[in-house]
Design an enzyme around this catalytic site. Sequence first.
Site, PDB file in Angstrom:
ATOM      1  N   LYS A   1     -38.755 -72.709  95.549  1.00  0.00           N
ATOM      2  CA  LYS A   1     -39.931 -71.945  95.993  1.00  0.00           C
ATOM      3  C   LYS A   1     -41.245 -72.599  95.526  1.00  0.00           C
ATOM      4  CE  LYS A   1     -37.328 -67.664  96.316  1.00  0.00           C
ATOM      5  NZ  LYS A   1     -36.778 -66.489  95.627  1.00  0.00           N
TER       6      LYS A   1
ATOM      7  N   TYR B   1     -35.421 -72.347 105.031  1.00  0.00           N
ATOM      8  CA  TYR B   1     -35.361 -71.693 103.714  1.00  0.00           C
ATOM      9  C   TYR B   1     -33.997 -71.920 103.060  1.00  0.00           C
ATOM     10  CZ  TYR B   1     -35.283 -67.886 100.293  1.00  0.00           C
ATOM     11  OH  TYR B   1     -35.164 -67.149  99.131  1.00  0.00           O
TER      12      TYR B   1
ATOM     13  N   TYR C   1     -38.080 -64.127  87.953  1.00  0.00           N
ATOM     14  CA  TYR C   1     -37.719 -62.864  88.601  1.00  0.00           C
ATOM     15  C   TYR C   1     -38.394 -61.700  87.863  1.00  0.00           C
ATOM     16  CZ  TYR C   1     -34.182 -65.970  90.594  1.00  0.00           C
ATOM     17  OH  TYR C   1     -33.545 -66.998  91.221  1.00  0.00           O
TER      18      TYR C   1
ATOM     19  N   VAL D   1     -30.712 -69.177  91.025  1.00  0.00           N
ATOM     20  CA  VAL D   1     -29.417 -68.543  90.754  1.00  0.00           C
ATOM     21  C   VAL D   1     -28.242 -69.507  90.655  1.00  0.00           C
ATOM     22  CG1 VAL D   1     -29.997 -66.268  91.658  1.00  0.00           C
ATOM     23  CG2 VAL D   1     -29.036 -67.992  93.193  1.00  0.00           C
TER      24      VAL D   1
END
Lengths: 310, 310, 310, 310
Positions: free
Chosen positions: C69, C194, C246, C264
């Site tokens: 990201k 993505y 997060y 993750v």
Amino acid sequence: MNLELATQQLKRLRDDAQTCTGNGKVASYIPELAKEDPCQLGVSICLPDGTILSAGEADKPFTLQSISKIFSLIVALCQNGQQYVFERVGKEPTGDPFNSIIKLETIKPHKPLNPMINAGAIAVAGMIRGKNVQARLDCILDMLRKMTGNPEIQVNHAVYCSEKKTADRNRALAWFLKDSGVLTGDVEETLDLYFQHCSIEVTAKEVARLGMVLAADGIDVYTGDRVFPAEVARICKTFMVTCGMYNASGEFAIDVGIPAKSGVAGGIMATVPQRMGIGVFGPALDEKGNSVSGVNLLESLSKEWNLGIF
Amino acid sequence: MNLELATQQLKRLRDDAQTCTGNGKVASYIPELAKEDPCQLGVSICLPDGTILSAGEADKPFTLQSISKIFSLIVALCQNGQQYVFERVGKEPTGDPFNSIIKLETIKPHKPLNPMINAGAIAVAGMIRGKNVQARLDCILDMLRKMTGNPEIQVNHAVYCSEKKTADRNRALAWFLKDSGVLTGDVEETLDLYFQHCSIEVTAKEVARLGMVLAADGIDVYTGDRVFPAEVARICKTFMVTCGMYNASGEFAIDVGIPAKSGVAGGIMATVPQRMGIGVFGPALDEKGNSVSGVNLLESLSKEWNLGIF
Amino acid sequence: MNLELATQQLKRLRDDAQTCTGNGKVASYIPELAKEDPCQLGVSICLPDGTILSAGEADKPFTLQSISKIFSLIVALCQNGQQYVFERVGKEPTGDPFNSIIKLETIKPHKPLNPMINAGAIAVAGMIRGKNVQARLDCILDMLRKMTGNPEIQVNHAVYCSEKKTADRNRALAWFLKDSGVLTGDVEETLDLYFQHCSIEVTAKEVARLGMVLAADGIDVYTGDRVFPAEVARICKTFMVTCGMYNASGEFAIDVGIPAKSGVAGGIMATVPQRMGIGVFGPALDEKGNSVSGVNLLESLSKEWNLGIF
Amino acid sequence: MNLELATQQLKRLRDDAQTCTGNGKVASYIPELAKEDPCQLGVSICLPDGTILSAGEADKPFTLQSISKIFSLIVALCQNGQQYVFERVGKEPTGDPFNSIIKLETIKPHKPLNPMINAGAIAVAGMIRGKNVQARLDCILDMLRKMTGNPEIQVNHAVYCSEKKTADRNRALAWFLKDSGVLTGDVEETLDLYFQHCSIEVTAKEVARLGMVLAADGIDVYTGDRVFPAEVARICKTFMVTCGMYNASGEFAIDVGIPAKSGVAGGIMATVPQRMGIGVFGPALDEKGNSVSGVNLLESLSKEWNLGIF
């Protein structure tokens, strides 16, 4: 209706439903309620001619809890009229738990979605007029005494005190309503009135009579007197369908189909228009706060006697 | 740093920023704050050697409001330690308005996400120890008097009373916290402490000194005394970045990049690690509750002097 | 810095942290990730002179997942400028899980609160320009190849396929964004981009180099070339602090205090301004999705070497 | 019922209600619907003997939109049984707008609260069986043709295309349901079925006949044939009361008291148990998506003819 046969059926259905009390738990957040024997199940039916059929613990006193929300609403509507009341509280079911505060913030203007959730019932309590808390409470008590024919109906002081001590979430709701301008008077006094009317003590037999007055559109079938306007009875029965059984109201409407209002002491008041009032007392609750055996019994009764309104 | 040049620059940037006060409005929900002249803009900078540079209304008293949340947190951490404090209040930014109640219900367990939102700061106020409200308040006042060198620092009584009268949403938050077990003592006393510490009166000059203590990791640069542990200063500076500017903290971190805490009276305390404390007073607020001209001025200062930490 | 001593310390801290891998679990919702050995822990540090220190599984390839990201944001900012990007995605941390959809509905206008949550990153992917998905992906791959000096960096096809098959929540987010006008192009193409950029494969050593470019404000320390503007680096480092880990970002900022972004697959990229880039790989995750041993290791490193920015 | 008198009354009430069309607006988010003349108001009543009374634009075709949710539910219940259906969609009203996605995330397990909101109706569409979309659609069309006696009933292709193009929020809901396991088949196919059944074209006269079948507990009063089980009719009528009129259902239940389902093309199907079906078409909508003049007309009719069920 053959009364003897009906009583036998009622006893049988009550005994069947009583076996599922083990699936529920008595309310524990109000210590005084936690003392009840969860195995109890009482039921009474009041017919338009005043006949009462009963089975199980129908004379055991318990507190109205949320069932009182119907009667505070009746008093508020009679004192203030529909326009005043519904400017301050909505008419929509919520899908949320009864003590949820979220929609007070998300919905604009910040008014409670309906008078059957705690926020809405506190708003309604704030609309009941009288020179002090006792006088405001008496408006409700007087009406209940008239409707049940029992002049001794009273607040259970121990439950009221227990409730008052553990009611901080309700205080949060009340102050939010004060902040939003929905509550205008003294917040602690209105909360006091709210806790007291939740703690009014009745029996399943008496609740059956209360339900019969609603079924008869506001007429006391014993005296023929009108206790409140038919319009008010209609509003109450509608709320009992759309939001009377907490956030299981939709399911109850489909499975049972009778206007009903439950309370966390295990009571349920049900109303079959023109035909009967039903009072139930079964203190073991499901996770949404409704009497496990009470809901089961009403579902059987509705099916056996074809009581559903849909 | 050439002090004369720096003062000239500060005056120029202050005058430029002052032109945008018209884009904001003074806080109106606390009537006493609504009386301020929105055109004011004062700024002071305190350097590690104690030098203070100022421009505009740097000596005009105003109330800390949410800036006080940093100081109640410092006292609570010093009195109770990190473990105790962070068992009762979280460390996460929320993305919600400062007075939102929603996440108290949705997050399990029901503890406030951080000490910079109202719910969190009320929880922190509840942790400040003392034999009564005055004694608990004195813990904060004493620290502020020491840090500013001004023994006269005091609560503005008119603002405190105004605040107390219009604080029903904060009462709702407090009772929710009580219900969840986050607040354990007397709720009204803790609210009283909270309203009082919000109403402590300071000037931009004094806020610059407060910011310098944080910039120096807890050391008062005037006396060389340690006022609180470096660890506590570090925690505060981090919260100032992640949630010091209400739900515009993320934007401020990117655009300005200096740890800062704002209040709805128009104050901002900013801290450039090792380099300076900055106090700003500009009562015209944007819609999120931050001083319009104050944010503008800090952004210019950060760019001109390269103050950002990122 | 004594490199030998530093390497010894790094190995010791890595071995200590490795003992807590048992407290986490590998991501299971993407089947391909569920195959990893949870006991692995690799770490690399890249210094301003290009030196790399490593311990544990520093050469084991893993996929960037959410770490990507940062790089899609860099490309989007370089291609479109800040104004365009931040009109479509916000700058605020959320306090919600990374795949939450709630705030897309409650916040008006319906734009994602920041580019580090899934909704925001999908919006950013939608801004990356190119004549087709491969061309748009190449913008990211080319930059990563330049920054790592590894021209072989590529998408892990098996992970990409696994991801694509289990990505229905991300599809829901994307269509909501399309409905709100935040996404304007072909939704499936943007989702494809993505999923692909999430599945780019790297090692801890390479991630350390990526982190060092950010630490050097956009300069590749091996070649001295500027890869992206300092302004863009600053924005990324700020997001890494306010929302890189997060909904544990606030806690990480306090406990560790280093700008960082996790994924993750167990990776973390950390950046100590001017001083070092750190790459970590530890696939056992805590319940918020961060590497359990990775967070533990970064906290020890930050304390031992005093790396915190606050 | 004197039919001549009743028709006169119906015309008068229709004309009165028609004056309030100016308070609403035609749906604009589906371009094809935006072309309707907002001043139209048609009404038809179908009695148990098959007599039909009408006033205004009773033969003007319009698309069912959300009214179709009742008929997809009927088909899904007939094909799968109650248990299967209600394991995947709940029975509770929500208090939220019809296209809200929030509760899908907050309620655990993630199933839609009821089949009358978009999320629930998409889930129901997913349960309709058939070898392809056309075959699944035919299940609904065949039933509607039988119930209306009109074998020509068909999808309006222009509306269907318009809907499909502007349905991204519904796509978001569908993919969320797919992610939660509520939808199991091909998402785009189910959405296609959903858009098509929303675009089925009817007249107010036909809708009155549809409502009469429900009023007669599933019997077609023209042929005496049972179209679906009484149990299914009962479930539908209950949902029409608790959530048939979007998040104005509670208000409608109190003010009108007739089971009803509205659609954003301006249609309302109402059902007075045993007594009549009512079809209304008035495309000017209030802000919750219900026909302004249609609701007004039903309220007048309910009062004048005493049609309320409470």
